[in-house]
Design an enzyme around this catalytic site. Structure first.
Site, short mmCIF file in Angstrom:
data_model
loop_
_atom_site.label_atom_id
_atom_site.label_comp_id
_atom_site.label_asym_id
_atom_site.label_seq_id
_atom_site.Cartn_x
_atom_site.Cartn_y
_atom_site.Cartn_z
N PRO A 9 0.79 -1.23 0.00
CA PRO A 9 0.00 0.00 0.00
C PRO A 9 0.83 1.28 0.00
O PRO A 9 1.86 1.37 0.66
CB PRO A 9 -0.82 -0.10 1.30
CG PRO A 9 -0.09 -1.08 2.14
CD PRO A 9 0.53 -2.05 1.19
N ASN A 10 0.34 2.21 -0.78
CA ASN A 10 0.88 3.58 -0.90
C ASN A 10 2.19 3.66 -1.66
O ASN A 10 2.70 4.75 -1.91
CB ASN A 10 1.02 4.24 0.49
CG ASN A 10 -0.30 4.31 1.21
OD1 ASN A 10 -1.26 4.84 0.66
ND2 ASN A 10 -0.39 3.76 2.41
N ARG A 17 5.09 10.80 -2.69
CA ARG A 17 4.73 10.61 -1.29
C ARG A 17 5.93 10.90 -0.38
O ARG A 17 6.98 10.27 -0.54
CB ARG A 17 4.33 9.14 -1.15
CG ARG A 17 4.20 8.64 0.23
CD ARG A 17 4.17 7.11 0.24
NE ARG A 17 3.87 6.66 1.58
CZ ARG A 17 4.16 5.46 2.05
NH1 ARG A 17 4.75 4.58 1.28
NH2 ARG A 17 3.87 5.15 3.28
N TYR A 22 11.03 8.97 1.31
CA TYR A 22 11.06 7.90 0.29
C TYR A 22 11.73 8.32 -1.02
O TYR A 22 11.81 7.53 -1.96
CB TYR A 22 9.64 7.41 0.02
CG TYR A 22 8.97 6.84 1.25
CD1 TYR A 22 9.45 5.68 1.85
CD2 TYR A 22 7.88 7.47 1.85
CE1 TYR A 22 8.85 5.16 3.00
CE2 TYR A 22 7.28 6.96 2.99
CZ TYR A 22 7.77 5.80 3.56
OH TYR A 22 7.19 5.29 4.69
N ASN A 71 8.04 -5.41 -0.53
CA ASN A 71 7.86 -4.27 0.37
C ASN A 71 6.37 -4.22 0.70
O ASN A 71 5.55 -3.78 -0.11
CB ASN A 71 8.31 -2.97 -0.28
CG ASN A 71 8.28 -1.81 0.68
OD1 ASN A 71 7.68 -1.91 1.77
ND2 ASN A 71 8.91 -0.71 0.33
N ALA A 74 2.84 -0.54 5.01
CA ALA A 74 2.33 -0.54 6.39
C ALA A 74 1.77 -1.90 6.82
O ALA A 74 1.70 -2.19 8.02
CB ALA A 74 1.27 0.54 6.55
N GLU A 95 12.13 -9.44 2.56
CA GLU A 95 11.39 -8.25 3.00
C GLU A 95 12.29 -7.04 2.79
O GLU A 95 13.44 -7.04 3.25
CB GLU A 95 11.05 -8.41 4.49
CG GLU A 95 10.39 -7.18 5.09
CD GLU A 95 10.16 -7.32 6.61
OE1 GLU A 95 10.24 -8.45 7.15
OE2 GLU A 95 9.92 -6.28 7.25
N HIS A 97 12.54 -2.58 2.80
CA HIS A 97 11.97 -1.26 3.09
C HIS A 97 12.92 -0.20 2.58
O HIS A 97 14.15 -0.34 2.72
CB HIS A 97 11.76 -1.08 4.60
CG HIS A 97 10.85 -2.11 5.17
ND1 HIS A 97 9.50 -2.07 4.97
CD2 HIS A 97 11.12 -3.25 5.85
CE1 HIS A 97 8.95 -3.14 5.54
NE2 HIS A 97 9.92 -3.87 6.08
N ARG A 104 12.60 5.14 12.87
CA ARG A 104 11.32 5.86 12.79
C ARG A 104 10.43 5.54 13.99
O ARG A 104 10.91 5.07 15.01
CB ARG A 104 10.68 5.55 11.44
CG ARG A 104 11.58 5.95 10.26
CD ARG A 104 10.94 5.65 8.93
NE ARG A 104 9.70 6.43 8.75
CZ ARG A 104 8.80 6.16 7.81
NH1 ARG A 104 9.00 5.17 6.96
NH2 ARG A 104 7.70 6.90 7.72
C1 DQA Z 1 8.07 1.23 4.17
C2 DQA Z 1 8.07 1.46 5.69
C3 DQA Z 1 6.69 1.27 6.27
O1 DQA Z 1 6.72 1.50 7.67
C4 DQA Z 1 5.70 2.23 5.64
O2 DQA Z 1 4.41 2.01 6.14
C5 DQA Z 1 5.73 2.19 4.16
C6 DQA Z 1 7.02 2.08 3.48
C7 DQA Z 1 9.43 1.54 3.53
O3 DQA Z 1 9.64 1.10 2.40
O4 DQA Z 1 10.25 2.23 4.12
O5 DQA Z 1 4.70 2.32 3.50
O6 DQA Z 1 7.78 -0.15 3.93
#
Ligand code: DQA
Length: 145
Positions: A9-10, A17, A22, A71, A74, A95, A97, A104
């Site tokens: 998501p996102n 964003r 990011y 990735n 959230a 995994e 990020h 954070r």
């Molecule tokens: C993320 C870190 C997550 O905590 C966050 O909700 C994201 C992006 C990252 O790539 O740093 O959406 O996965």
């Protein structure tokens, strides 16, 4: 070798964003560079904001493909269902990020999926995805220069 890059998501908003966290590069642009870097690897890229669609995608490739760079956004911090999906398939999942989640908010320090993954890479910006690919290639025992 076949690798799925899966974004949760996102992450469709990458580039727009919170660029201070990011970065300002969109993922599609970076994905083209990645593909060029690994001509011997067959890639697919998928993104969804919907948990069930991410699960379906993991099921779809998880028995035939060589690995998934994931990735989960959230959902990383909340999803038992994604943990079960990863456990349920044969393909190794890395995994990743973009940000260093450990620098954070506290709620980002825990991952529901790490325990089901081959390993975790975080904090290297978009390069986290490349490092995830390297990890899968190394895991498969292929040499890459
Ligand atoms: C993320 C870190 C997550 O905590 C966050 O909700 C994201 C992006 C990252 O790539 O740093 O959406 O996965």
């Amino acid at each position: 070798m076949k690798i799925l890059i899966l974004n949760g998501p996102n992450l469709n908003l990458l580039g727009k964003r919170e660029p201070e966290i990011y970065g300002s590069r969109g993922f599609e642009n970076y994905y083209e560079e990645l593909k060029g870097r690994y001509p011997e690897v067959e890639f697919e890229y998928a993104q969804s904001n919907i948990e069930g669609e991410l699960i379906n995608k993991i099921h779809e490739v998880g028995f035939d493909w060589d690995g998934i760079v994931f990735n989960a956004g959230a959902y990383t911090h909340t999803s038992v269902a994604l943990q079960d999906a990863i456990r349920g398939v044969k393909a190794p999942v890395v995994e990743v990020h973009i940000s260093n989640v450990h620098q954070r908010e506290e709620f980002r320090h825990h991952s529901m999926i790490s325990c089901a993954c081959l390993g975790v890479i975080c904090g290297f910006g978009l390069d986290s995805y490349r490092l995830g690919i390297e990890a899968l290639i190394a895991h498969k025992g292929m040499a890459h220069d």
